[in-house]
Design a protein around this motif. Structure first.
Motif, PDB file in Angstrom:
ATOM      1  N   THR A   1      11.385   3.480   0.376  1.00  0.00           N
ATOM      2  CA  THR A   1      12.420   3.486   1.421  1.00  0.00           C
ATOM      3  C   THR A   1      13.409   2.346   1.187  1.00  0.00           C
TER       4      THR A   1
ATOM      5  N   ALA B   1       0.836  -1.200   0.000  1.00  0.00           N
ATOM      6  CA  ALA B   1       0.000   0.000   0.000  1.00  0.00           C
ATOM      7  C   ALA B   1       0.870   1.249   0.000  1.00  0.00           C
TER       8      ALA B   1
ATOM      9  N   LYS C   1       8.031   1.055   0.291  1.00  0.00           N
ATOM     10  CA  LYS C   1       8.650   0.561  -0.940  1.00  0.00           C
ATOM     11  C   LYS C   1       9.805   1.459  -1.392  1.00  0.00           C
TER      12      LYS C   1
HETATM   13  N1  LIG Z   1      12.253  11.895   3.696  1.00  0.00           N
HETATM   14  C1  LIG Z   1      11.382  11.388   4.602  1.00  0.00           C
HETATM   15  N2  LIG Z   1      11.367  11.868   5.863  1.00  0.00           N
HETATM   16  C2  LIG Z   1      10.513  11.360   6.778  1.00  0.00           C
HETATM   17  N3  LIG Z   1       9.632  10.390   6.533  1.00  0.00           N
HETATM   18  C3  LIG Z   1       9.594   9.873   5.302  1.00  0.00           C
HETATM   19  C4  LIG Z   1      10.459  10.347   4.268  1.00  0.00           C
HETATM   20  N4  LIG Z   1      10.190   9.662   3.141  1.00  0.00           N
HETATM   21  C5  LIG Z   1       9.190   8.790   3.461  1.00  0.00           C
HETATM   22  N5  LIG Z   1       8.836   8.908   4.746  1.00  0.00           N
HETATM   23  C6  LIG Z   1       7.833   8.097   5.456  1.00  0.00           C
HETATM   24  O1  LIG Z   1       8.210   6.739   5.383  1.00  0.00           O
HETATM   25  C7  LIG Z   1       7.098   5.899   5.148  1.00  0.00           C
HETATM   26  C8  LIG Z   1       7.337   5.029   3.925  1.00  0.00           C
HETATM   27  O2  LIG Z   1       7.423   5.884   2.802  1.00  0.00           O
HETATM   28  P1  LIG Z   1       7.752   5.358   1.346  1.00  0.00           P
HETATM   29  O3  LIG Z   1       7.997   6.524   0.505  1.00  0.00           O
HETATM   30  O4  LIG Z   1       8.816   4.330   1.420  1.00  0.00           O
HETATM   31  O5  LIG Z   1       6.364   4.676   0.958  1.00  0.00           O
HETATM   32  P2  LIG Z   1       5.977   3.975  -0.404  1.00  0.00           P
HETATM   33  O6  LIG Z   1       5.630   2.579  -0.082  1.00  0.00           O
HETATM   34  O7  LIG Z   1       7.002   4.202  -1.434  1.00  0.00           O
HETATM   35  O8  LIG Z   1       4.637   4.747  -0.753  1.00  0.00           O
HETATM   36  P3  LIG Z   1       4.047   5.150  -2.206  1.00  0.00           P
HETATM   37  O9  LIG Z   1       3.396   3.945  -2.781  1.00  0.00           O
HETATM   38  O10 LIG Z   1       3.035   6.174  -1.877  1.00  0.00           O
HETATM   39  O11 LIG Z   1       5.167   5.644  -3.011  1.00  0.00           O
HETATM   40  C9  LIG Z   1       5.890   6.818   5.014  1.00  0.00           C
HETATM   41  O12 LIG Z   1       5.194   6.769   6.239  1.00  0.00           O
HETATM   42  C10 LIG Z   1       6.477   8.187   4.791  1.00  0.00           C
HETATM   43  O13 LIG Z   1       5.702   9.162   5.422  1.00  0.00           O
END
Ligand SMILES: Nc1ncnc2c1ncn2[C@@H]1O[C@H](COP(=O)(O)OP(=O)(O)OP(=O)(O)O)[C@@H](O)[C@H]1O
Ligand SMILES: [Mg+2]
Length: 565
Positions: free
Chosen positions: A367, A360, A365
């Motif tokens: 990260t 979701a 992901k």
């Molecule tokens: N630079 C940052 N500083 C602080 N928190 C962050 C940062 N980047 C992401 N997060 C937090 O880390 C968590 C994971 O984010 P991530 O970007 O990895 O999600 P994702 O699975 O890639 O989501 P999406 O499908 O929306 O791209 C989220 O709760 C987000 O708020």
């Protein structure tokens, strides 16, 4: 401040010349009233006309020296200040471009922008003004007092009595105005930020018809800026009339004393002129206070960034399994050091395999990608790329392994070809095969200049899917060992997405592929799929395996299949 001033070193010759020329010009200016006094009180009464003429010519010469000296010195000071600001700004820019991701998060992007723009401007202003006023104002002030003593000691004493009052007035007013200037700087940062948001968000603002609301918001910050500016200027504008008033009172006294005991009209005239010079000197010094306090604050903000250590440490860490291309072993990570954004991630893939990452939004992901490319360091556990802990590989060497299309990646305002090549001189073949694999051949061929078609700023003249295909081509063009596509095909239709996956498999069979997606169809055929939920790994295996043993994956799959049908 020391660091900032060291940028003046290459321009010390120009700066020294500026100071010297300014010094000579200001001294020449100081001599003029003295000559006038001498002509009026001593030479004219004696009736020595040739001497009057000679001294008149001397006055003309001194005026010329003062004029030319001041203009030339101003020019030199601008050259020196502009040169040093250019170097400082360049180093700051270089530093910013190498900052670690967590450092950028800490300082924030708008603040970096304002340090690069308005702060460097204030430093420039400070240096330029100091090279001019810093010399001129004290000379006019101190020199003026000394000259008045030479002309007439009694009148000078009156002047000396006035000076402390003027100094007190100037100091109090300047002190009062400085907080307004700091506030003004903050307001102007706000205005820049609001404007930036408006320009970047122009489409959403129009789409939601929020123009009026945004205009009000802008008017709010703009009014605040105007008001603080007004307050600062209102306070500062007191300096001039107040100092003039004090000195004028002194002048009245001078005239009375002069009438009673001075030795002539020439002296009174000279003293009057020196009074004006002294006043200018004092106003100059008050201005110095303002630019200095502002410049020092800005230099501090710039030095704060320059002092950041952007180098990622390279240490010795135990090696991982060399058979694995990418391996995460017990990885946990937190952006803010408080709550985990990833918890205990364990997986490995082999060279040439495809890894799909699904989950979701906000599940972590991107990260995972950030840790793999070492944009951030793990909090615990280890990430291995080709058997080496990423923290033990020099960053440049590590990143050579990857071709990445980040989520919402940016394109430069340059041609499509330049965007794909990105300064790597890859050659036509690499670019063409990347374009073809990225399913961009047809649309690039349809553009009026093909690869030379100019991409507008923020790629405004490309559709979402076209933009994604150019970023995929850019990632592929370097023929990377590991290809990472983070949500890079989300804007493509199912058919094009499938064609992209097929092309990757046939054209880049040896490349390890990591595909982050929201759609099951994008990762279904991957060798391994990692399923994330709220930073936790809730499944890892093939599509068939996951359908059997990962409830959430099966749920997502069924939901999306229903949608597709
Ligand atoms: N630079 C940052 N500083 C602080 N928190 C962050 C940062 N980047 C992401 N997060 C937090 O880390 C968590 C994971 O984010 P991530 O970007 O990895 O999600 P994702 O699975 O890639 O989501 P999406 O499908 O929306 O791209 C989220 O709760 C987000 O708020
Ligand atoms: Mg993401």
């Amino acid at each position: 401040m020391k660091k900032t001033l060291s940028y003046l070193t290459p321009y010390r010759g120009t700066a020294a010349l500026a100071v010297t020329v300014k010094f000579i010009g200001s001294i020449a200016e100081l001599v003029l009233p003295l000559l006038l006094d001498y002509i009026i009180d001593d030479i004219v009464p004696a009736g020595d006309m040739p001497m009057v003429l000679w001294l008149g010519l001397a006055m003309l010469a001194f005026s010329a020296v003062a004029l030319v000296g001041n203009i030339w010195a101003n020019k030199l000071s601008v050259v020196a200040a502009a040169g040093m600001t250019h170097d400082l700004r360049y180093d700051l820019f270089k530093k910013i471009s190498y900052l670690k991701s967590e450092q950028v998060d800490m300082v924030t992007v708008p603040s970096l922008v304002s340090r690069l723009t308005s702060d460097s401007y204030y430093v420039n202003e400070m240096v330029a003004r100091m090279l001019r006023l810093g010399v001129r104002a004290p000379i006019l002030l101190i020199g003026g007092v000394i000259m008045t003593f030479i002309v007439d000691a009694y009148m000078a004493l009156i002047l000396v009595a006035c000076v402390p009052f003027v100094i007190i007035a100037v100091v109090i007013i300047t002190k009062k105005s400085i907080p307004y200037y700091s506030k003004k700087q903050a307001c102007s940062d706000d205005m820049v930020r609001t404007m930036q948001e408006n320009v970047s968000g122009v489409r959403i603002i129009r789409a939601l018809d929020k123009g009026g609301c945004e205009r009000r918001r802008f008017k709010g910050v703009s009014d605040r800026l105007g008001k603080t500016d007004f307050d600062a200027k209102r306070v500062m504008s007191l300096t001039n009339p107040l100092s003039t008033l004090i000195l004028n009172l002194g002048l009245v006294a001078v005239i009375i004393v002069g009438a009673a005991m001075s030795d002539g009209a020439g002296s009174v005239l000279a003293v009057l002129t020196y009074f004006t010079m002294i006043l200018n000197g004092m106003l100059g010094i008050s201005k110095i206070f303002v630019v200095l306090s502002r410049g020092v604050a800005s230099a501090g903000r710039i030095e704060e960034v320059l002092a950041l250590d952007e180098r990622q440490s390279v240490g010795t860490y135990p090696a991982g399994n060399e058979d694995n291309e990418v391996e995460f072993s017990g990885v946990s990570f937190s952006y803010n050091g408080v709550e985990d954004n990833l918890t205990d991630i364990n997986f490995a893939i082999k060279k040439g395999q495809t890894l799909g990452i699904i989950g979701a939004t906000g599940s972590g992901k991107s990260t995972i990608i950030n840790l793999m490319t070492r944009l951030y360091d793990v909090s615990s556990g280890a990430v291995y790329v080709r058997g080496r802990d990423v923290r033990s590989v020099p960053p440049g060497e590590l990143r050579k392994n990857f071709g990445v299309a980040f989520q919402n990646d940016f394109l430069m305002a340059a041609s499509v070809g330049e965007n794909i090549d990105y300064g790597r001189n890859l050659g036509g073949d690499a670019i063409n095969s990347a374009v073809s694999a990225a399913q961009a051949e047809e649309f690039v061929g349809g553009l009026k200049d093909g690869l030379n078609y100019r991409v507008a700023q923020k790629a405004a003249n490309l559709s979402g899917g076209q933009k994604q295909r150019v970023t995929v081509a850019r990632a592929l063009a370097g023929n990377p060992e590991i290809l990472i596509l983070d949500d890079a095909s989300s804007a493509l239709d199912y058919e094009t997405d499938a064609a992209l996956r097929r092309a990757l498999a046939t054209q880049y069979p040896l490349t390890t592929k990591i595909i982050v997606a929201q759609r099951v169809s994008s990762v279904k055929s991957a060798d391994k799929i990692l399923v994330l939920d709220d930073g936790r790994q809730i499944g890892f295996g093939t599509h068939t395996e996951l359908l059997e043993n990962c409830e959430e994956y099966a749920l997502i799959y069924r939901a999306q299949m229903g949608e597709e049908v």
